[in-house]
Design a protein around this motif. Structure first.
Motif, PDB file in Angstrom:
ATOM      1  N   UNK A 276       5.140 -44.959 -68.626  1.00  0.00           N
ATOM      2  CA  UNK A 276       6.185 -44.682 -69.541  1.00  0.00           C
ATOM      3  C   UNK A 276       6.410 -45.592 -70.497  1.00  0.00           C
ATOM      4  N   UNK A 277       5.508 -45.275 -72.025  1.00  0.00           N
ATOM      5  CA  UNK A 277       6.271 -47.205 -72.597  1.00  0.00           C
ATOM      6  C   UNK A 277       7.784 -46.844 -73.170  1.00  0.00           C
ATOM      7  N   UNK A 278       7.406 -45.236 -74.280  1.00  0.00           N
ATOM      8  CA  UNK A 278       8.565 -45.454 -75.028  1.00  0.00           C
ATOM      9  C   UNK A 278       9.760 -44.157 -74.980  1.00  0.00           C
ATOM     10  N   UNK A 279      10.568 -44.509 -75.218  1.00  0.00           N
ATOM     11  CA  UNK A 279      12.141 -43.090 -75.413  1.00  0.00           C
ATOM     12  C   UNK A 279      11.428 -41.666 -75.030  1.00  0.00           C
ATOM     13  N   UNK A 280      11.475 -40.942 -74.512  1.00  0.00           N
ATOM     14  CA  UNK A 280      10.973 -40.002 -74.571  1.00  0.00           C
ATOM     15  C   UNK A 280      11.519 -37.990 -73.874  1.00  0.00           C
ATOM     16  N   UNK A 281      11.979 -37.654 -75.146  1.00  0.00           N
ATOM     17  CA  UNK A 281      12.541 -36.634 -74.865  1.00  0.00           C
ATOM     18  C   UNK A 281      12.230 -35.368 -74.118  1.00  0.00           C
ATOM     19  N   UNK A 282      13.425 -35.503 -73.285  1.00  0.00           N
ATOM     20  CA  UNK A 282      13.151 -33.415 -72.395  1.00  0.00           C
ATOM     21  C   UNK A 282      13.465 -32.923 -72.592  1.00  0.00           C
ATOM     22  N   UNK A 283      13.221 -31.448 -72.193  1.00  0.00           N
ATOM     23  CA  UNK A 283      13.778 -30.301 -72.121  1.00  0.00           C
ATOM     24  C   UNK A 283      13.960 -30.067 -70.705  1.00  0.00           C
TER      25      UNK A 283
ATOM     26  N   UNK B  28      14.311 -48.945 -72.457  1.00  0.00           N
ATOM     27  CA  UNK B  28      13.224 -48.636 -72.822  1.00  0.00           C
ATOM     28  C   UNK B  28      13.588 -49.888 -73.747  1.00  0.00           C
ATOM     29  N   UNK B  29      14.085 -50.521 -73.364  1.00  0.00           N
ATOM     30  CA  UNK B  29      14.129 -52.237 -74.161  1.00  0.00           C
ATOM     31  C   UNK B  29      14.907 -51.801 -74.939  1.00  0.00           C
ATOM     32  N   UNK B  30      16.274 -51.118 -74.820  1.00  0.00           N
ATOM     33  CA  UNK B  30      17.630 -51.165 -75.264  1.00  0.00           C
ATOM     34  C   UNK B  30      18.349 -51.608 -73.877  1.00  0.00           C
ATOM     35  N   UNK B  31      19.531 -52.997 -74.420  1.00  0.00           N
ATOM     36  CA  UNK B  31      20.081 -53.417 -73.226  1.00  0.00           C
ATOM     37  C   UNK B  31      21.195 -52.638 -72.721  1.00  0.00           C
ATOM     38  N   UNK B  32      21.465 -52.396 -71.838  1.00  0.00           N
ATOM     39  CA  UNK B  32      23.237 -51.144 -71.806  1.00  0.00           C
ATOM     40  C   UNK B  32      23.751 -51.926 -70.887  1.00  0.00           C
ATOM     41  N   UNK B  33      25.167 -52.042 -71.097  1.00  0.00           N
ATOM     42  CA  UNK B  33      26.426 -52.679 -69.705  1.00  0.00           C
ATOM     43  C   UNK B  33      27.471 -51.247 -69.942  1.00  0.00           C
TER      44      UNK B  33
ATOM     45  N   UNK C 267      18.502 -52.618 -65.928  1.00  0.00           N
ATOM     46  CA  UNK C 267      16.922 -53.140 -65.797  1.00  0.00           C
ATOM     47  C   UNK C 267      17.269 -54.307 -66.932  1.00  0.00           C
ATOM     48  N   UNK C 268      16.507 -53.610 -68.284  1.00  0.00           N
ATOM     49  CA  UNK C 268      16.543 -55.244 -69.342  1.00  0.00           C
ATOM     50  C   UNK C 268      17.585 -55.794 -69.271  1.00  0.00           C
TER      51      UNK C 268
ATOM     52  N   UNK D 264       6.364 -56.074 -80.902  1.00  0.00           N
ATOM     53  CA  UNK D 264       5.854 -54.756 -80.689  1.00  0.00           C
ATOM     54  C   UNK D 264       7.170 -52.982 -81.012  1.00  0.00           C
ATOM     55  N   UNK D 265       8.407 -53.943 -80.417  1.00  0.00           N
ATOM     56  CA  UNK D 265       9.797 -53.031 -80.058  1.00  0.00           C
ATOM     57  C   UNK D 265       9.889 -52.997 -81.982  1.00  0.00           C
ATOM     58  N   UNK D 266       9.190 -53.770 -82.845  1.00  0.00           N
ATOM     59  CA  UNK D 266       9.373 -52.384 -84.410  1.00  0.00           C
ATOM     60  C   UNK D 266       7.712 -51.820 -84.374  1.00  0.00           C
ATOM     61  N   UNK D 267       6.792 -52.005 -83.762  1.00  0.00           N
ATOM     62  CA  UNK D 267       6.501 -51.020 -83.923  1.00  0.00           C
ATOM     63  C   UNK D 267       6.078 -49.343 -82.850  1.00  0.00           C
ATOM     64  N   UNK D 268       6.766 -50.364 -82.162  1.00  0.00           N
ATOM     65  CA  UNK D 268       7.321 -48.596 -80.965  1.00  0.00           C
ATOM     66  C   UNK D 268       8.403 -47.908 -82.090  1.00  0.00           C
ATOM     67  N   UNK D 269       9.754 -47.969 -82.513  1.00  0.00           N
ATOM     68  CA  UNK D 269      10.629 -47.998 -83.461  1.00  0.00           C
ATOM     69  C   UNK D 269       9.799 -47.584 -84.552  1.00  0.00           C
ATOM     70  N   UNK D 270       9.134 -47.920 -85.560  1.00  0.00           N
ATOM     71  CA  UNK D 270       7.530 -46.930 -86.018  1.00  0.00           C
ATOM     72  C   UNK D 270       6.748 -46.022 -85.445  1.00  0.00           C
ATOM     73  N   UNK D 271       6.487 -45.929 -84.756  1.00  0.00           N
ATOM     74  CA  UNK D 271       5.156 -45.236 -84.667  1.00  0.00           C
ATOM     75  C   UNK D 271       6.137 -43.644 -84.234  1.00  0.00           C
TER      76      UNK D 271
END
Lengths: 371, 371
Positions: A31-38, B12-17, B68-69, B248-255
């Motif tokens: 998995x590379x991208x955020x994914x929506x689960x049901x 998936x690339x977002x920093x969370x605290x 993790x990120x 890549x990050x922009x591309x991921x959000x775009x796609x």
């Protein structure tokens, strides 16, 4: 099937599902991208965004963790075996993409998008994309569709009254609490005013904050109707009501991103009014260098839009352009504003003249609705 | 000061605290909205989005958990005492709001926004809002600024070569792997081709996927330069390089949002080429009912845009409009496409004529760069 586990994390309105990296049932390696689960069990389905737990301890490999929001939404006990699948693309995804590409959407498409947002199918990023796309181009017809989609399923009905009024300010000017004075006047006159309000948005105190100094404002729709019927008027904090969740969610995303396009504000306000069963609305549009509306031309455009949308959705709107160059009243902040209002209503010396005059003017506009 | 704890969650690339609801140092009672924290220790600072842990067990009240990120970004051991504060509004927030309102940004503003995205200051929702706003209106000058902001700090330099070429396809047509044939021809001719490529975007196999069937494509910039110098050409998977993270990050959000506006695609491709030190590019724009570009008019507009941006940023672009009505070659998918390419290069019977012809045509255009 995975066993349900509650992960006690609050994520500000986003449903999150946690799965172990070595999950027994679902391979999550690539998995590379955020994914929506049901996540479903029986007839109950919720949507959640996947995050992956990389180590042991938090979660076993036959468990699915749900954060506070998702766990509450599913409302089943820990250990329940639930089905998990990738969420199919939602029906409104295509409409969202079309709007992002600058196309015009139908009312059915707006309804589908708002419905999917309500069902938790949209991430904050999806919602942000939708709102920015709408704010960059939206026709009058689209604005009607958007507003209509925001109207709650349970619209309040006031069968015994032929007319339920309200007076609302477009905002941006501190201390402009004419609402409370106007309500007292129309109630005394005999016109019922049902006033949905919200906590602070553009100034340091919203109408719900100021009224909250004097009395309770967080109650449900049934009590609201009872109060309006008993006293010819009441103020309710609409934020606190589950039914208006989507409107709040959109508002939160808007305010975080600084999206302030008039169309979106109009849709939000009118949807709230229509949901509350208001039939006649005086909308105050203050114009000033520091108000939401900066020029008379802009105010006139808003007036046309809001009256058109009102016409289409069956609420009479009288939009009034007023002077928003300075704060109104003699104090800013919920307590001071409540004092100003009481001084005017008690007709004591030192009551702020400007708030009194503006309230009288707007109350007059409201009373003119009475045939 | 709070003690650092690693919460092994991938987001998936977002920093969370994560902070405990009853955190010893920071009161988190009345938070309603997602909040950006700044976590610092010495001269090191990272940004992360706050989530609140409502129960004990996961986190003590004197700890701050990082996913993790964020944990990898801060790169300090568990138990380290770190300072935590609310992140000040970033310098680019005002620019973002201006772009959302449809205004024109300066190159400094684009640089600030992209810089803040690289620093982790933007949420996915912020990025989505930015991209949708850009896709709804962007002038040619803005497109130059946007592209320039995406160029990596470490641009590859090819001091000994006066000319480094590439040929790239705008995409949307399956099996269109002319790149590998063109590379072989230009290398044989003596023109060095440095080819940054990516894994599948618009078809079932990207150039990096097809080349990956034949040899390694995931390596670093130093090796890339070595290979190009040794063989007059090489293909690298740019996705795998840390330097191109923002793109890549922009591309991921775009796609994920289906944002496909040509300006954003052009900026992404040209920034990749310029970062790789390419001086001369043949850009293939296939036009067809199922390609990215649907009409000749649209292709001509893209050609003008891409040549203008190239001029401004010092890369010669020859944009070629081709027939994209059908797949090219006789198989779709990385392995079949690699076989097609080998057949052509080995000049065996049964090599696909269309791919051969198109490759020869494009190779000709590339060789024309040679004075």
């Amino acid at each position: 099937m995975l066993k349900l586990k509650h992960i006690p994390v609050q994520s500000f309105g986003e449903n999150i599902a946690y799965i172990h990296k070595n999950c027994a049932m679902y391979k999550v390696d690539d998995l590379k991208k955020a994914t929506r689960l049901e996540i479903h069990k029986g007839s109950k389905t919720i949507y959640a965004f996947l995050q992956i737990v990389a180590e042991d301890g938090v979660l076993a490999d036959d468990e699915i963790g749900l954060n506070d929001e998702a766990f509450a939404a599913l409302n089943m006990s820990e250990g329940t075996e639930v089905h998990v699948s990738l969420a199919a693309p939602s029906a409104s995804t295509k409409a969202l993409h079309r709007k992002i590409a600058g196309e015009v959407l139908t009312s059915g498409e707006y309804a589908a998008i708002i419905g999917d947002i309500a069902a938790g199918r949209y991430s904050k990023a999806d919602i942000a994309a939708f709102l920015v796309a709408c704010s960059s181009s939206m026709s009058s017809t689209e604005l009607v569709s958007f507003t209509e989609a925001l109207v709650t399923k349970k619209v309040l009905h006031w069968d015994e009254k032929s007319m339920v009024v309200d007076q609302h300010c477009l905002g941006g000017v501190p201390a402009d609490k004419t609402d409370l004075v106007v309500l007292a006047i129309t109630a005394a006159y005999g016109l019922p005013m049902a006033k949905p309000s919200i906590r602070s948005l553009t100034s340091c105190a919203g109408v719900a904050d100021t009224m909250g100094v004097l009395t309770e404002v967080d109650y449900n729709a049934a009590k609201f109707q009872k109060f309006v019927r008993a006293n010819n008027g009441a103020i309710i904090n609409y934020d606190a009501m589950e039914e208006t969740k989507v409107n709040h969610l959109l508002h939160d995303v808007r305010s975080q991103l600084g999206i302030n396009q008039n169309e979106l504000v109009i849709a939000s306000i009118l949807a709230m009014m229509i949901s509350a069963g208001v039939s006649h609305l005086v909308l105050d549009i203050p114009v000033g260098a520091n108000a939401r509306v900066r020029s008379a031309n802009e105010a006139i455009r808003i007036r046309k839009q809001v009256e058109y949308v009102g016409d289409m959705l069956g609420i009479s709107v009288d939009a009034v352009v007023t002077d928003g160059s300075e704060p109104v009243g003699s104090g800013i902040g919920a307590v001071l504003e409540a004092r100003d209002v009481l001084k005017i209503l008690q007709n004591v010396a030192g009551a702020p003249i400007d708030l009194r005059e503006k309230s009288l003017f707007l109350a007059g506009r409201v009373l003119e609705f009475d045939p």
